[in-house]
Design an enzyme around this catalytic site. Structure first.
Site, PDB file in Angstrom:
ATOM      1  N   CYS A  23       0.844  -1.207   0.000  1.00 21.54           N
ATOM      2  CA  CYS A  23       0.000   0.000   0.000  1.00 21.54           C
ATOM      3  C   CYS A  23       0.873   1.248   0.000  1.00 21.54           C
ATOM      4  CB  CYS A  23      -0.908   0.024   1.231  1.00 21.54           C
ATOM      5  SG  CYS A  23      -2.064  -1.338   1.341  1.00 21.54           S
ATOM      6  N   ASP A 502      35.604  20.558  17.450  1.00 21.89           N
ATOM      7  CA  ASP A 502      36.085  21.930  17.628  1.00 21.89           C
ATOM      8  C   ASP A 502      36.437  22.104  19.105  1.00 21.89           C
ATOM      9  OD1 ASP A 502      36.422  24.747  16.940  1.00 21.89           O
ATOM     10  OD2 ASP A 502      34.618  25.058  18.137  1.00 21.89           O
ATOM     11  N   ASP A 701      30.132  24.202  17.276  1.00 18.83           N
ATOM     12  CA  ASP A 701      29.026  24.994  17.830  1.00 18.83           C
ATOM     13  C   ASP A 701      28.923  26.395  17.263  1.00 18.83           C
ATOM     14  OD1 ASP A 701      31.277  26.156  19.068  1.00 18.83           O
ATOM     15  OD2 ASP A 701      30.037  26.811  20.748  1.00 18.83           O
TER      16      ASP A 701
END
Length: 808
Positions: A23, A502, A701
């Site tokens: 389906c 980082d 960030d």
């Protein structure tokens, strides 16, 4: 390219009536064939379609019509609103037009006389608060009618309907099951009433099950075949119909004779009952797999106290608008994102950050909806409401991830698309083999084999194998603050072998603090700090602010400033309480003729440890030094060690100088350090690693990390960072803890292992089941039970992911 991208819109539509993977594949193919559709995916487990399309060529109404034409339904929600501020028919027309133009609104009718609006809408696309905001933007007021507020969950309604059908079917099937069990040699001692052996009584019991309860299979099969495909309903309808109509024929043919007919009424009735039971369990289990969304939604406040026209009133959360002044009492949930206007308090933000300690808030500070005001009375201004709040964005990311497809699912989709026709072919061929060669001329055993093959070979398990695991895995990760943006990212993360982190704001807090104070002989430390603090308070440099904060935290009162001058690149000079003070570098001390030879070894040692040291002279003589450092997060060392134990190489990359970077790298135990990298160079460094055949995850960030996050195989943004970084990343780590990196990779590995288990058992089940049925070793009712519970077992296996232990 950007112009084209800007035209693309996304729609999300909830679908009803899907029974198996065939389906979902059928709908997906149908939507993808529509001109203007860029990409359409259908998720069987979530019963939802996600469509990217060109709005100049198509609208959501077109998709709904297409889905309905394919034989399935679309979930719509209806709500009534009281409208205020209308004065004439033009007002009603204006509101009606405005609402009908909204994405997700199917139809909106506004009645001027009753001051009422009736709106039918797609709850996946538009919310009650969106509708209210639209009416208010048009210059009127809207309030949802009280009796409409409790909307019926269509999933719950579906489960209740299935429960009623199952009970009705079970009551009628039990007597038939009794007769079937009584036929076995080892159960011959069971008493079976003569009435139950009567063919016409058996037909009386089986007919409602076949055509009233089983109607859904016939309708589904008809719609599927009408559209040129075949799904689970086709197999069930064929198998049960063969058993039922052959029994009817036997009952009529043997009527009036002493010959006991071979009846299969119990086969068709029990099959339908077992399939309904399996579907009922499956529906309940699927509901549990989206538990993460329900938990997140449960965090939201239900109401807010707003001040409008000088009057305090409690309103539903949906009616809060940007700019509203909101009062928050101690112990209450903050209703929406906003800004403190008045008051001080501590706020528990653990649901967002994972940090157990409350965060102090004062005027001007940012507040997040659903966090808890611990102890103070606050007056706040709403800045983000509805879908724009931080929690709503998190929910959206989780929903998108759960609704997306992992690449591994493509194989299952392709197979399920052709599976049912192949099974029907195998069943018919086997029937002919039995009636011609195995048991020549014997219709009954050939029929049993045909029914068993048709019933056991349902592609449900195959279709549910991947999406249920993704739902459960991404949902569990979200509970621990790990947001995967899509199933493809959840799949790819497992292959990561190199993590680049980082330094600033990722390994470290990203906020320098005062760490060391050395005072020259004869100096009073408190007086020394009072002078330094007063001088540095005049500076805007981040290191100066860190020094001032550290001194104030010690409770030391700052001196009075008579003169101040910043000397760029060197430091500052000032006159404090009548004393000449200079603070800064070696060169600054040399300029003022201050002897610092005795303290240089200490200074160099501090710098080797990754700290920034600043010398101080008072009245022309060396007085001491202070050191500032961006401190390492408590969990960074442990998290990096965890990654290394998982066989992952960890590299720290930073723009800082080599000496500081190496010091911090050594302290946290990374495998390598790449220092003095300019922002634009970070992406190049990631590319170099990829060229070496590494699968790289970049964790950052800041805005300067965004290019590297986008370049890496997997970009992970620390959620405490910038929006730009989070937009560029594939995974957001809300809690800012490096342990989340290891958790994300662990969750990916466990989810992919779970998907492979599901796919293996789904394939194995059909690979083994069909030959056994073809060999005549599987009674049809046993095949029905096995088929019914195969999909349930897949879903239950997926739900094990909800118990995966991650770092708190």
């Amino acid at each position: 390219m950007s112009t084209e991208a800007s035209k693309v819109k996304e729609a999300s539509i909830q679908i009803t009536g899907m029974t198996c993977a065939a389906c979902a594949t059928r709908i997906e193919k149908g939507l993808n064939k529509m001109e203007g559709v860029e990409q359409a995916t259908v998720n069987l487990a979530l019963e939802k379609s996600s469509i990217k399309y060109d709005p100049s060529k198509l609208s959501e109404a077109d998709f709904e019509k297409k889905i309905e034409a394919l034989g399935y339904g679309v979930v719509k929600q209806k709500a009534e609103f009281d409208i205020t501020g209308m004065t004439c028919a033009a007002c009603a027309t204006r509101i009606e037009k405005g609402l009908n133009k909204m994405d997700g609104v199917a139809i909106a009718n506004v009645n001027l006389a009753l001051e009422k609006a009736t709106i039918e809408f797609n709850p996946s696309e538009v919310t009650i608060s969106d509708i209210i905001a639209k009416v208010e933007k048009l210059g009127y007021g809207a309030h949802q009618k009280q009796d409409e507020k409790e909307q019926v969950d269509y999933r719950e309604k579906h489960i209740k309907d299935q429960q009623r059908k199952f009970l009705f079917s079970a009551i009628l099937s039990l007597p038939l099951l009794w007769t079937m069990v009584g036929h076995f040699s080892f159960t011959s001692f069971l008493y079976v009433p003569d009435l139950l052996m009567n063919p016409w009584f058996q037909m009386l019991l089986a007919t409602p099950v076949q055509f009233i309860i089983g109607k859904q299979f016939y309708v589904g099969a008809y719609k599927s075949l009408r559209n040129g495909s075949a799904n689970m309903d086709v197999l069930v309808a064929m198998g049960t119909s063969a058993a039922y109509f052959y029994s009817v024929y036997q009952a009529i043919a043997t009527s009036g004779t002493h010959h006991a007919p071979h009846l299969y009424f119990e086969t068709s009735a029990v099959l339908i009952t077992l399939i309904l039971l399996g579907k009922l369990f499956e529906a309940k289990a699927k509901g549990r797999s989206s538990e993460a969304i329900k938990k997140l939604m449960g965090l939201q406040a239900k109401t807010a106290i707003v001040v409008r026209d000088g009057v305090e009133k409690e309103v539903p959360l949906e009616e809060v608008v940007i700019g509203d002044i909101i009062l928050v009492k101690p112990g209450e949930k903050i209703p929406v994102d906003g800004e403190v206007i008045e008051g001080t308090t501590a706020v528990d933000e653990s649901m967002l950050t994972g940090e157990s300690l409350p965060v102090d808030k004062k005027a001007g500070d940012v507040l997040y909806g659903s966090t808890i005001n611990k102890n103070g009375f606050l007056k706040m201004k709403a800045t983000k409401v509805g879908r724009d709040t931080a929690l709503a964005q998190i929910i959206k990311v989780v929903e998108d991830a759960q609704g997306s497809k992992a690449p591994i699912q493509r194989m299952a989709d392709q197979i399920s698309g052709i599976f049912v026709p192949i099974v029907v072919g195998i069943a018919i061929l086997t029937f002919l083999v039995w009636i011609i060669w195995v048991r020549p001329g014997e219709f009954t055993p050939a029929l049993e084999v045909l029914i068993a093959i048709l019933v056991i070979a349902c592609p449900c398990a195959l279709g549910l194998a991947t999406p249920t695991s993704i739902m459960a895995g991404s949902g569990r990760a979200a509970e621990f603050g790990i947001l995967f943006k899509g199933g493809e990212h959840l799949e790819q993360t497992q292959s990561i072998d190199t993590v680049v982190v980082d330094k600033t704001g990722t390994v470290t807090h990203g906020k320098p603090v005062l760490t060391d104070v050395y005072v020259a002989d004869g100096q009073d430390e408190q007086k020394f700090l009072s002078l330094i603090g007063a001088a540095e308070k005049q500076s805007e440099h981040p290191l100066a602010q860190a020094i001032v904060q550290g001194i104030q935290d010690k409770g030391i009162e700052l001196g009075e400033v008579q003169f101040f001058e910043a000397i760029p690149g060197y430091g500052v000079q000032a006159t404090i309480s009548g004393q000449g003070v200079v603070i800064g570098t070696r060169k600054l001390m040399q300029q003022y003729g201050i002897d610092i030879q005795s303290v240089l070894p200490v200074m160099e040692e501090l710098e080797r440890n990754g700290k920034t040291a600043m010398l101080t002279g008072i009245n022309g003589k060396y007085a001491g030094l202070v050191a500032v450092a961006d401190t390492i997060k408590d969990t960074s060392k442990e998290a990096i060690h965890r990654l290394q134990q998982m066989g992952i190489k960890v590299i720290m990359m930073t723009g800082d100088n080599e000496r500081t970077a190496q010091a911090i790298g050594k302290e946290v135990g990374v495998d390598a350090v790449i220092a003095e990298v300019l922002p634009e160079g970070k992406a190049e460094e990631v590319k170099k690693l990829q060229e070496q055949g590494k699968k790289v995850a970049m964790v950052g960030d800041g805005i300067n990390d965004a290019p590297a996050l986008a370049t890496a195989d997997i970009g992970m943004a620390i959620g405490t960072g910038t929006d730009v970084a989070m937009e560029a990343a594939d995974i957001t780590l809300i809690r800012g803890d490096l342990n989340s990196i290891a958790d994300a990779i662990l969750m990916s590995r466990k989810t992919m292992r779970n998907i492979k288990q599901n796919l293996f058992w789904a394939f194995a089940y059909n690979t083994v089941g069909i030959p056994i049925a073809a060999a005549g070793f599987l009674a049809p009712w046993v095949a029905g039970a096995a088929m019914a519970f195969s999909s349930v077992s897949v879903v239950l296996n997926s739900l094990r992911l909800q118990r995966v232990k991650l770092k708190k």
